[in-house]
Design a protein around this motif. Structure first.
Motif, PDB file in Angstrom:
ATOM      1  N   VAL A 295       0.875  -1.307  -0.001  1.00 49.47           N
ATOM      2  CA  VAL A 295       0.051  -0.002  -0.042  1.00 49.47           C
ATOM      3  C   VAL A 295       0.779   1.355   0.026  1.00 49.47           C
ATOM      4  CG1 VAL A 295      -1.575   1.357   1.384  1.00 49.47           C
ATOM      5  CG2 VAL A 295      -1.988  -0.973   0.952  1.00 49.47           C
ATOM      6  N   ALA A 296       1.834   1.222   1.115  1.00 49.75           N
ATOM      7  CA  ALA A 296       2.544   2.613   1.041  1.00 49.75           C
ATOM      8  C   ALA A 296       3.549   2.820  -0.262  1.00 49.75           C
ATOM      9  CB  ALA A 296       3.423   2.209   2.213  1.00 49.75           C
ATOM     10  N   THR A 297       4.211   1.547  -0.499  1.00 48.85           N
ATOM     11  CA  THR A 297       4.791   1.781  -1.822  1.00 48.85           C
ATOM     12  C   THR A 297       4.200   2.013  -3.322  1.00 48.85           C
ATOM     13  OG1 THR A 297       6.230  -0.072  -1.186  1.00 48.85           O
ATOM     14  CG2 THR A 297       6.492   0.358  -3.522  1.00 48.85           C
ATOM     15  N   ALA A 298       2.864   1.833  -3.409  1.00 48.42           N
ATOM     16  CA  ALA A 298       1.957   2.408  -4.453  1.00 48.42           C
ATOM     17  C   ALA A 298       1.758   3.829  -4.194  1.00 48.42           C
ATOM     18  CB  ALA A 298       0.898   1.373  -4.460  1.00 48.42           C
ATOM     19  N   LEU A 299       1.352   4.056  -3.079  1.00 47.35           N
ATOM     20  CA  LEU A 299       0.939   5.405  -2.893  1.00 47.35           C
ATOM     21  C   LEU A 299       2.320   6.469  -2.961  1.00 47.35           C
ATOM     22  CD1 LEU A 299      -1.076   5.265   0.388  1.00 47.35           C
ATOM     23  CD2 LEU A 299      -1.841   6.036  -1.771  1.00 47.35           C
ATOM     24  N   LEU A 300       3.167   6.031  -2.493  1.00 46.86           N
ATOM     25  CA  LEU A 300       4.631   6.694  -2.820  1.00 46.86           C
ATOM     26  C   LEU A 300       4.965   6.986  -4.334  1.00 46.86           C
ATOM     27  CD1 LEU A 300       7.048   4.988  -0.018  1.00 46.86           C
ATOM     28  CD2 LEU A 300       6.016   7.672  -0.174  1.00 46.86           C
ATOM     29  N   GLU A 301       4.842   5.905  -4.922  1.00 47.68           N
ATOM     30  CA  GLU A 301       5.011   5.844  -6.457  1.00 47.68           C
ATOM     31  C   GLU A 301       4.120   6.941  -7.183  1.00 47.68           C
ATOM     32  OE1 GLU A 301       4.985   1.724  -7.822  1.00 47.68           O
ATOM     33  OE2 GLU A 301       6.954   1.407  -7.071  1.00 47.68           O
ATOM     34  N   ALA A 302       2.708   6.702  -6.752  1.00 49.80           N
ATOM     35  CA  ALA A 302       1.813   7.705  -7.452  1.00 49.80           C
ATOM     36  C   ALA A 302       2.156   9.085  -7.134  1.00 49.80           C
ATOM     37  CB  ALA A 302       0.437   7.134  -7.104  1.00 49.80           C
ATOM     38  N   LEU A 303       2.274   9.419  -5.903  1.00 51.17           N
ATOM     39  CA  LEU A 303       2.333  10.449  -5.182  1.00 51.17           C
ATOM     40  C   LEU A 303       3.778  11.362  -5.785  1.00 51.17           C
ATOM     41  CD1 LEU A 303       1.129  10.463  -1.782  1.00 51.17           C
ATOM     42  CD2 LEU A 303      -0.015  11.486  -3.522  1.00 51.17           C
ATOM     43  N   ARG A 304       4.544  10.593  -5.915  1.00 48.77           N
ATOM     44  CA  ARG A 304       5.985  10.974  -6.503  1.00 48.77           C
ATOM     45  C   ARG A 304       5.992  11.327  -7.928  1.00 48.77           C
ATOM     46  NH1 ARG A 304       9.842   6.393  -3.932  1.00 48.77           N
ATOM     47  NH2 ARG A 304      10.214   7.458  -1.617  1.00 48.77           N
ATOM     48  N   GLY A 305       5.020  10.428  -8.683  1.00 48.22           N
ATOM     49  CA  GLY A 305       4.959  10.329 -10.167  1.00 48.22           C
ATOM     50  C   GLY A 305       4.253  11.658 -10.219  1.00 48.22           C
ATOM     51  N   ALA A 306       3.258  12.135  -9.634  1.00 47.87           N
ATOM     52  CA  ALA A 306       2.313  13.453  -9.750  1.00 47.87           C
ATOM     53  C   ALA A 306       3.156  14.613  -9.640  1.00 47.87           C
ATOM     54  CB  ALA A 306       1.185  13.249  -9.019  1.00 47.87           C
ATOM     55  N   GLY A 307       4.361  14.504  -9.165  1.00 48.12           N
ATOM     56  CA  GLY A 307       5.295  15.774  -8.620  1.00 48.12           C
ATOM     57  C   GLY A 307       4.798  16.413  -7.613  1.00 48.12           C
ATOM     58  N   MET A 308       4.089  15.778  -6.467  1.00 49.81           N
ATOM     59  CA  MET A 308       3.536  16.439  -5.265  1.00 49.81           C
ATOM     60  C   MET A 308       4.474  16.341  -4.208  1.00 49.81           C
ATOM     61  SD  MET A 308      -0.220  14.789  -5.337  1.00 49.81           S
ATOM     62  CE  MET A 308      -1.685  15.099  -6.604  1.00 49.81           C
ATOM     63  N   ALA A 309       4.449  17.502  -3.335  1.00 46.06           N
ATOM     64  CA  ALA A 309       5.237  17.773  -2.001  1.00 46.06           C
ATOM     65  C   ALA A 309       4.412  16.988  -1.188  1.00 46.06           C
ATOM     66  CB  ALA A 309       5.298  18.981  -1.815  1.00 46.06           C
ATOM     67  N   PHE A 310       4.750  16.102  -0.502  1.00 42.54           N
ATOM     68  CA  PHE A 310       3.821  15.135   0.532  1.00 42.54           C
ATOM     69  C   PHE A 310       4.751  14.671   1.444  1.00 42.54           C
ATOM     70  CE2 PHE A 310       5.520  12.101  -2.244  1.00 42.54           C
ATOM     71  CZ  PHE A 310       5.321  10.950  -1.774  1.00 42.54           C
ATOM     72  N   GLU A 311       4.030  14.398   2.486  1.00 39.12           N
ATOM     73  CA  GLU A 311       4.134  13.246   3.502  1.00 39.12           C
ATOM     74  C   GLU A 311       3.283  12.343   3.944  1.00 39.12           C
ATOM     75  OE1 GLU A 311       4.753  15.397   7.538  1.00 39.12           O
ATOM     76  OE2 GLU A 311       2.861  16.039   7.659  1.00 39.12           O
ATOM     77  N   LEU A 312       3.820  11.063   3.859  1.00 42.81           N
ATOM     78  CA  LEU A 312       2.725   9.859   4.035  1.00 42.81           C
ATOM     79  C   LEU A 312       2.931   9.402   5.472  1.00 42.81           C
ATOM     80  CD1 LEU A 312       0.857   7.857   2.978  1.00 42.81           C
ATOM     81  CD2 LEU A 312       2.817   6.217   2.318  1.00 42.81           C
ATOM     82  N   ILE A 313       1.964   9.507   6.239  1.00 45.07           N
ATOM     83  CA  ILE A 313       2.020   9.548   8.024  1.00 45.07           C
ATOM     84  C   ILE A 313       1.323   7.867   7.852  1.00 45.07           C
ATOM     85  CG2 ILE A 313       1.227  10.053  10.069  1.00 45.07           C
ATOM     86  CD1 ILE A 313       1.055  12.928   8.879  1.00 45.07           C
ATOM     87  N   LEU A 314       2.171   6.955   8.288  1.00 49.51           N
ATOM     88  CA  LEU A 314       1.351   5.774   8.472  1.00 49.51           C
ATOM     89  C   LEU A 314       1.449   5.303  10.004  1.00 49.51           C
ATOM     90  CD1 LEU A 314       3.822   3.448   6.181  1.00 49.51           C
ATOM     91  CD2 LEU A 314       1.729   4.760   5.713  1.00 49.51           C
ATOM     92  N   VAL A 315       0.306   5.193  10.300  1.00 52.74           N
ATOM     93  CA  VAL A 315      -0.378   5.157  11.895  1.00 52.74           C
ATOM     94  C   VAL A 315      -0.330   3.887  12.202  1.00 52.74           C
ATOM     95  CG1 VAL A 315      -1.706   5.641  13.743  1.00 52.74           C
ATOM     96  CG2 VAL A 315      -1.507   7.390  11.721  1.00 52.74           C
ATOM     97  N   ASP A 316       0.640   2.955  13.090  1.00 52.43           N
ATOM     98  CA  ASP A 316       0.306   2.070  13.662  1.00 52.43           C
ATOM     99  C   ASP A 316      -0.729   1.865  14.796  1.00 52.43           C
ATOM    100  OD1 ASP A 316       0.458  -0.631  14.970  1.00 52.43           O
ATOM    101  OD2 ASP A 316       2.259  -0.357  15.926  1.00 52.43           O
ATOM    102  N   ASN A 317      -1.622   1.587  14.490  1.00 50.90           N
ATOM    103  CA  ASN A 317      -3.071   1.901  15.209  1.00 50.90           C
ATOM    104  C   ASN A 317      -3.418   0.755  16.141  1.00 50.90           C
ATOM    105  OD1 ASN A 317      -5.206   3.323  16.063  1.00 50.90           O
ATOM    106  ND2 ASN A 317      -6.617   2.695  14.349  1.00 50.90           N
TER     107      ASN A 317
END
Length: 233
Positions: free
Chosen positions: A18-40
């Motif tokens: 999940v995280a890898t796919a999101l990282l690839e998509a957001l990076r590919g879109a040229g976005m500045a972002f942080e992905l906050i993964l919560v161990d709930n």
């Protein structure tokens, strides 16, 4: 910058894909972002998987909830740590295509609404869950006048100013309804992006029959004006 929160409860098998796919998509879109993964409050290898990603991916941040108190509590803890001027959250079950996440952010970028979310117009998660969803959305429309057919659709992406105004309190699955009800009461406009809800391929859903009972209880408390107090949710 976008801050995207993903609560993960016993999602050891989903964390990395999940995280890898999101990282690839957001990076590919040229976005500045942080992905906050919560161990709930997980009891499996979720925390270790998050740590491994954090060490290799500079955009990944982690938040740890020691004891699970519900999906909403994971969302709230992640959002409290968010630093972006655009914030949002979504489930970590790999049922939303990362390309659709980008589409939601792009919709918000148009600047005409402070909130954008998905609307699952095609679902591949079973008839019983679909039936419960249809019934719940009809109930929300009748009781609260919500103008959406998918109250629980995520990601929900919003401007930080709106996030602060909403003052979210729900610790369980009702957090999605709380967002929409408060937006309705404040006459906040929102936009929806139509998507296909994919089947869950790994891990187990945390939606149970008890989830419906929680929803009904929260609806009654919301109608009575007692939902979302600091001691509840």
């Amino acid at each position: 910058m976008l801050s995207l929160v993903v609560p993960l409860y016993n999602e050891e098998q989903n964390v990395t894909p999940v995280a890898t796919a999101l990282l690839e998509a957001l990076r590919g879109a040229g976005m500045a972002f942080e992905l906050i993964l919560v161990d709930n409050g997980s009891r499996d290898g979720t925390a270790a998987a998050i740590d491994a990603l954090r060490e290799s991916c500079p955009e990944v941040r982690n938040v740890t909830v020691q004891v699970n108190q519900g999906f909403g509590w994971g969302v709230l803890q992640g959002l409290a740590a968010a630093e972006g001027d655009v914030v949002g959250y979504m489930g970590g079950d790999a049922q939303i295509d990362p390309a659709d996440v980008v589409r939601v952010v792009r919709r918000l970028d148009r600047g005409d609404v402070p909130l954008a979310k998905v609307r699952r117009v095609r679902r591949q998660d079973g008839f019983s869950r679909l039936l419960v969803t249809l019934a719940a959305n009809l109930l929300f429309r009748l009781l609260f006048g919500l103008r959406t057919t998918d109250v629980n659709g995520t990601p929900k992406i919003m401007r930080r100013e709106l996030y602060r105004e909403l003052d979210l309190r729900s610790r369980d699955w009702f957090v999605d309804a709380e967002v929409m009800i408060k937006c309705r009461r404040r006459r906040v406009p929102f936009a929806e992006v139509d998507v296909t809800f994919l089947p869950r391929e790994r891990g187990a859903s945390n939606v149970r029959l008890s989830t419906l009972a929680e929803f009904l209880g929260n609806i009654l408390r919301t109608l009575a004006g007692t939902h979302g107090t600091p001691a509840g949710g």
